[in-house]
Motif scaffolding. Structure first.
Motif, PDB file in Angstrom:
ATOM      1  N   ARG A 163       0.842  -1.204   0.000  1.00 17.31           N
ATOM      2  CA  ARG A 163       0.000   0.000   0.000  1.00 17.31           C
ATOM      3  C   ARG A 163       0.874   1.250   0.000  1.00 17.31           C
ATOM      4  NH1 ARG A 163      -5.157   0.037   0.746  1.00 17.31           N
ATOM      5  NH2 ARG A 163      -5.112  -2.024   1.695  1.00 17.31           N
ATOM      6  N   ALA A 164       0.508   2.205  -0.859  1.00 13.22           N
ATOM      7  CA  ALA A 164       1.273   3.449  -0.963  1.00 13.22           C
ATOM      8  C   ALA A 164       0.403   4.676  -0.706  1.00 13.22           C
ATOM      9  CB  ALA A 164       1.911   3.556  -2.347  1.00 13.22           C
ATOM     10  N   ALA A 165      -0.830   4.466  -0.251  1.00 13.04           N
ATOM     11  CA  ALA A 165      -1.738   5.567   0.066  1.00 13.04           C
ATOM     12  C   ALA A 165      -2.477   5.233   1.353  1.00 13.04           C
ATOM     13  CB  ALA A 165      -2.734   5.791  -1.075  1.00 13.04           C
ATOM     14  N   LEU A 166      -2.963   6.274   2.029  1.00 19.63           N
ATOM     15  CA  LEU A 166      -3.702   6.042   3.271  1.00 19.63           C
ATOM     16  C   LEU A 166      -5.089   5.478   3.017  1.00 19.63           C
ATOM     17  CD1 LEU A 166      -2.723   9.216   5.353  1.00 19.63           C
ATOM     18  CD2 LEU A 166      -1.966   6.856   5.703  1.00 19.63           C
ATOM     19  N   GLU A 167      -5.656   5.735   1.864  1.00 16.05           N
ATOM     20  CA  GLU A 167      -6.978   5.218   1.554  1.00 16.05           C
ATOM     21  C   GLU A 167      -6.988   3.690   1.658  1.00 16.05           C
ATOM     22  OE1 GLU A 167     -10.833   4.840   0.802  1.00 16.05           O
ATOM     23  OE2 GLU A 167      -9.836   6.781   1.024  1.00 16.05           O
ATOM     24  N   GLY A 168      -7.891   3.201   2.484  1.00 23.05           N
ATOM     25  CA  GLY A 168      -8.026   1.757   2.669  1.00 23.05           C
ATOM     26  C   GLY A 168      -7.032   1.143   3.626  1.00 23.05           C
ATOM     27  N   ALA A 169      -6.161   1.947   4.215  1.00 20.66           N
ATOM     28  CA  ALA A 169      -5.101   1.403   5.074  1.00 20.66           C
ATOM     29  C   ALA A 169      -5.677   0.852   6.366  1.00 20.66           C
ATOM     30  CB  ALA A 169      -4.072   2.486   5.387  1.00 20.66           C
ATOM     31  N   ARG A 170      -5.027  -0.188   6.856  1.00 20.66           N
ATOM     32  CA  ARG A 170      -5.328  -0.758   8.173  1.00 20.66           C
ATOM     33  C   ARG A 170      -4.325  -0.153   9.151  1.00 20.66           C
ATOM     34  NH1 ARG A 170      -4.174  -6.393   5.588  1.00 20.66           N
ATOM     35  NH2 ARG A 170      -2.661  -4.936   4.704  1.00 20.66           N
ATOM     36  N   ILE A 171      -4.832   0.622  10.109  1.00 19.04           N
ATOM     37  CA  ILE A 171      -3.946   1.329  11.029  1.00 19.04           C
ATOM     38  C   ILE A 171      -4.241   0.910  12.464  1.00 19.04           C
ATOM     39  CG2 ILE A 171      -3.812   3.274   9.427  1.00 19.04           C
ATOM     40  CD1 ILE A 171      -5.554   4.882  11.309  1.00 19.04           C
ATOM     41  N   ASP A 179      -6.035   9.896  15.342  1.00 21.21           N
ATOM     42  CA  ASP A 179      -6.847  11.082  15.049  1.00 21.21           C
ATOM     43  C   ASP A 179      -6.005  12.195  14.441  1.00 21.21           C
ATOM     44  OD1 ASP A 179      -9.023   9.717  16.056  1.00 21.21           O
ATOM     45  OD2 ASP A 179      -8.999  10.728  18.007  1.00 21.21           O
ATOM     46  N   ARG A 180      -4.785  12.404  14.956  1.00 22.01           N
ATOM     47  CA  ARG A 180      -3.879  13.399  14.381  1.00 22.01           C
ATOM     48  C   ARG A 180      -3.536  13.056  12.939  1.00 22.01           C
ATOM     49  NH1 ARG A 180       0.741  12.940  18.391  1.00 22.01           N
ATOM     50  NH2 ARG A 180       1.973  13.609  16.603  1.00 22.01           N
ATOM     51  N   LEU A 181      -3.261  11.789  12.707  1.00 21.68           N
ATOM     52  CA  LEU A 181      -2.921  11.338  11.360  1.00 21.68           C
ATOM     53  C   LEU A 181      -4.045  11.642  10.385  1.00 21.68           C
ATOM     54  CD1 LEU A 181      -1.019   9.485   9.503  1.00 21.68           C
ATOM     55  CD2 LEU A 181      -2.593   7.659  10.133  1.00 21.68           C
ATOM     56  N   LEU A 182      -5.255  11.271  10.733  1.00 24.68           N
ATOM     57  CA  LEU A 182      -6.377  11.437   9.819  1.00 24.68           C
ATOM     58  C   LEU A 182      -6.776  12.905   9.688  1.00 24.68           C
ATOM     59  CD1 LEU A 182      -8.468   8.313  10.843  1.00 24.68           C
ATOM     60  CD2 LEU A 182      -6.923   8.575   8.900  1.00 24.68           C
ATOM     61  N   GLY A 183      -6.661  13.645  10.805  1.00 29.68           N
ATOM     62  CA  GLY A 183      -6.932  15.077  10.714  1.00 29.68           C
ATOM     63  C   GLY A 183      -5.926  15.787   9.831  1.00 29.68           C
ATOM     64  N   GLY A 184      -4.661  15.405   9.971  1.00 31.14           N
ATOM     65  CA  GLY A 184      -3.624  15.987   9.132  1.00 31.14           C
ATOM     66  C   GLY A 184      -3.801  15.631   7.670  1.00 31.14           C
ATOM     67  N   ALA A 185      -4.193  14.382   7.403  1.00 24.60           N
ATOM     68  CA  ALA A 185      -4.435  13.966   6.024  1.00 24.60           C
ATOM     69  C   ALA A 185      -5.555  14.801   5.411  1.00 24.60           C
ATOM     70  CB  ALA A 185      -4.786  12.477   5.976  1.00 24.60           C
ATOM     71  N   ALA A 186      -6.593  15.073   6.201  1.00 24.78           N
ATOM     72  CA  ALA A 186      -7.696  15.890   5.704  1.00 24.78           C
ATOM     73  C   ALA A 186      -7.218  17.305   5.379  1.00 24.78           C
ATOM     74  CB  ALA A 186      -8.818  15.933   6.738  1.00 24.78           C
ATOM     75  N   ARG A 187      -6.339  17.869   6.210  1.00 21.41           N
ATOM     76  CA  ARG A 187      -5.819  19.213   5.953  1.00 21.41           C
ATOM     77  C   ARG A 187      -4.932  19.252   4.711  1.00 21.41           C
ATOM     78  NH1 ARG A 187      -5.197  19.024  11.796  1.00 21.41           N
ATOM     79  NH2 ARG A 187      -6.738  20.407  12.744  1.00 21.41           N
ATOM     80  N   LEU A 188      -4.371  18.099   4.370  1.00 26.92           N
ATOM     81  CA  LEU A 188      -3.547  18.017   3.168  1.00 26.92           C
ATOM     82  C   LEU A 188      -4.388  17.764   1.920  1.00 26.92           C
ATOM     83  CD1 LEU A 188      -0.556  15.902   4.560  1.00 26.92           C
ATOM     84  CD2 LEU A 188      -0.481  18.315   3.864  1.00 26.92           C
ATOM     85  N   ASP A 190      -6.711  15.261   1.681  1.00 22.46           N
ATOM     86  CA  ASP A 190      -7.110  13.856   1.594  1.00 22.46           C
ATOM     87  C   ASP A 190      -8.033  13.573   2.770  1.00 22.46           C
ATOM     88  OD1 ASP A 190      -7.296  11.233   0.898  1.00 22.46           O
ATOM     89  OD2 ASP A 190      -5.285  10.666   1.574  1.00 22.46           O
ATOM     90  N   ALA A 191      -9.005  12.728   2.572  1.00 20.51           N
ATOM     91  CA  ALA A 191      -9.883  12.301   3.667  1.00 20.51           C
ATOM     92  C   ALA A 191     -10.051  10.794   3.548  1.00 20.51           C
ATOM     93  CB  ALA A 191     -11.230  13.013   3.604  1.00 20.51           C
ATOM     94  N   PRO A 192      -8.992  10.065   3.884  1.00 23.76           N
ATOM     95  CA  PRO A 192      -9.002   8.627   3.608  1.00 23.76           C
ATOM     96  C   PRO A 192      -9.972   7.858   4.487  1.00 23.76           C
ATOM     97  CG  PRO A 192      -7.113   9.204   4.947  1.00 23.76           C
ATOM     98  CD  PRO A 192      -7.765  10.501   4.548  1.00 23.76           C
ATOM     99  N   THR A 193     -10.524   6.825   3.894  1.00 20.79           N
ATOM    100  CA  THR A 193     -11.291   5.844   4.662  1.00 20.79           C
ATOM    101  C   THR A 193     -10.322   4.750   5.073  1.00 20.79           C
ATOM    102  OG1 THR A 193     -13.306   6.294   3.427  1.00 20.79           O
ATOM    103  CG2 THR A 193     -13.196   4.203   4.615  1.00 20.79           C
ATOM    104  N   VAL A 194     -10.185   4.541   6.373  1.00 21.66           N
ATOM    105  CA  VAL A 194      -9.237   3.551   6.875  1.00 21.66           C
ATOM    106  C   VAL A 194      -9.957   2.551   7.758  1.00 21.66           C
ATOM    107  CG1 VAL A 194      -7.344   5.235   6.833  1.00 21.66           C
ATOM    108  CG2 VAL A 194      -8.635   4.866   8.951  1.00 21.66           C
TER     109      VAL A 194
END
Length: 283
Positions: A163-171, A179-188, A190-194
């Motif tokens: 996997r090379a993207a956060l979308e679909g990642a198992r974390i 929460d920081r990771l996903l919030g930061g991704a949204a600010r960049l 991206d709004a990945p579904t994980v």
């Protein structure tokens, strides 16, 4: 660094390759000391007390630690020792080889009958892990690695996920870091579904599961120690992943204070994106 392929290095010390089967045997034997105290789904049969700071320790931790200290000192007498359950000896700071041991990683899981506890052992050489084992006795899963020779699970090669993207990642890992990771991704943008995987009580196993591709991204809160990380770090490196701090620096072992800050454990292809999202999540 000692030659890892010849029977012994130039100094006459046993090679890492020669030590690997001896470590494997020692860890499996150590597990037989812990398993009689483990009650799947129930409270341990072992005596339990609290260390300074309040964290629990059991007679199983002590039994495994004592056994491994004796056995591994016989296997490689020149190696110094650092373990969660042994008083730190600063002689390790000047040693070329050091055994790094967590006799039971995930003691609270062991106490409560959860299967995700492990025995984790690494051998450092010139400050770098060159041999590592993480064994989960309750499930029988045995991870190991030799530097430069890849990582295995029960003898079969393993690799991190592609996997090379956060979308679909198992974390997995501490919820505030997720929460920081996903919030930061949204600010960049991206709004990945994980998929948020239940936190793995043994940190060594958490990293090993990234190494085998079962988890895409593992997060580690501050205050982990060398013994939580070193063996699984090597296994993850050899499987194509990386453990690093939030500035992208690799973990450094055998320092006077063997304590670490926040870390990520990821496939190399996910590292830059993960660090960028976490950095933006702080903003």
């Amino acid at each position: 660094m000692t030659d890892t392929t010849s029977p012994s290095g130039s100094s006459g010390a046993p090679s890492v390759a020669a030590l690997a089967p001896l470590l494997r045997e020692a860890v499996r034997e150590a597990a037989t000391l812990a398993l009689p105290f483990f009650e799947p789904g129930g409270q341990t049969r072992a005596r339990v007390w609290s260390k300074s700071g309040g964290s629990p320790v059991t007679e199983a931790d002590v039994a495994v630690d004592t056994f491994l200290k004796v056995r591994l000192s016989e296997v490689e007498p020149a190696a110094a020792w650092l373990s969660e359950e042994t008083i730190d000896d600063p002689v390790r700071l000047g040693a070329d080889r050091v055994w790094i041991v967590d006799p039971i990683d995930g003691t609270r899981a062991f106490l409560s009958g959860h299967p995700d506890w492990s025995i984790a052992v690494a051998l450092l050489e010139a400050g770098e892990p060159v041999l590592g084992v993480v064994f989960a006795p309750a499930t029988g899963r045995f991870y190991e690695a030799i530097a430069g020779e890849g990582a295995t699970l029960d003898g079969a090669p393993i690799r991190v996920s592609d996997r090379a993207a956060l979308e679909g990642a198992r974390i997995t890992g501490p919820k505030p870091m997720q929460d920081r990771l996903l919030g930061g991704a949204a600010r960049l943008g991206d709004a990945p579904t994980v998929t948020r995987v239940e936190r793995v009580p043994s940190l060594a196993l958490r990293l090993a599961r990234v190494a085998e591709g079962m988890i895409d991204l593992g997060l580690v809160s501050k205050d982990s120690r060398d013994w939580d990380l070193a063996a699984a770090d090597l296994i993850l490196r050899e499987a194509g992943g990386v453990v690093c701090d939030l500035d992208g620096r690799p973990t450094v072992y055998n320092r006077p204070e063997p304590r670490h800050g926040e870390l990520v454990a990821v496939p190399r292809a996910l590292c830059e994106l993960t660090l960028a999202a976490l950095a933006r999540g702080n903003g």
